[in-house]
Scaffold this motif. Structure first.
Motif, PDB file in Angstrom:
ATOM      1  N   VAL A   1       0.878  -1.161   0.000  1.00  0.00           N
ATOM      2  CA  VAL A   1       0.000   0.000   0.000  1.00  0.00           C
ATOM      3  C   VAL A   1       0.924   1.222   0.000  1.00  0.00           C
ATOM      4  CG1 VAL A   1      -2.075  -1.042   0.974  1.00  0.00           C
ATOM      5  CG2 VAL A   1      -0.285  -0.314   2.496  1.00  0.00           C
TER       6      VAL A   1
ATOM      7  N   HIS B   1       0.866   4.853   2.018  1.00  0.00           N
ATOM      8  CA  HIS B   1      -0.247   4.904   2.974  1.00  0.00           C
ATOM      9  C   HIS B   1       0.264   5.211   4.368  1.00  0.00           C
ATOM     10  CE1 HIS B   1      -4.038   4.091   4.876  1.00  0.00           C
ATOM     11  NE2 HIS B   1      -3.413   3.296   5.733  1.00  0.00           N
TER      12      HIS B   1
ATOM     13  N   TYR C   1      -6.662   1.923   3.003  1.00  0.00           N
ATOM     14  CA  TYR C   1      -5.990   2.395   1.804  1.00  0.00           C
ATOM     15  C   TYR C   1      -7.043   2.338   0.705  1.00  0.00           C
ATOM     16  CZ  TYR C   1      -2.999   2.410  -2.322  1.00  0.00           C
ATOM     17  OH  TYR C   1      -2.425   2.704  -3.536  1.00  0.00           O
TER      18      TYR C   1
END
Length: 135
Positions: free
Chosen positions: A76, A79, A87
């Motif tokens: 991710v 994030h 996310y």
């Protein structure tokens, strides 16, 4: 589409039982994955960073396959868990997929291009295509 980011074992028990996609940002044990599946009975995808994928046991992979839960590699990017526990995959990704589908592109071509442009794993793109974007 939203991916629930879990950064520690302790968070597993506080998850919403309706979570469908979970990214584990820690190295999970078999017990952690069992607890996740038990806590979130509707789970469809567990995403792990590449470095953690190699540590998942074969028996756990078979268990997840039997439960029809996909285990995919992915990150991710960018994030910050302290700001938001989810996310969110940008809507521009699904729009791009829809556009490419309407152009008649193959699923493999769409997966390759969208994953390259958006720093998503091709299997994540395939999941998005199957759930979010009608054929």
């Amino acid at each position: 589409m939203r991916i629930r980011v879990v950064s520690s074992r302790e968070e597993i028990f506080n998850l919403n039982p309706n979570e469908r996609i979970v990214h584990l940002a820690f190295r999970p044990s078999n017990k952690d994955i069992f607890e996740l599946v038990e806590t979130c009975p509707k789970i469809e995808v567990i995403q792990l960073p590449k470095s953690y994928m190699a540590t998942v046991s074969k028996s756990m992979e078979i268990f997840l396959e039997m439960q029809r839960i996909q285990l995919i590699e992915g990150d991710v990017w960018g994030h910050r868990k302290d700001i938001n526990e989810y996310y969110t995959i940008p809507s521009s990704v699904t729009e791009k997929i829809k556009e490419m589908k309407s152009e008649g592109r193959s699923a493999e071509d769409i997966e390759a291009r969208v994953s390259r442009e958006n720093r998503l794993n091709p299997k994540t793109v395939a999941y998005i295509m199957s759930k979010e974007v009608p054929a």
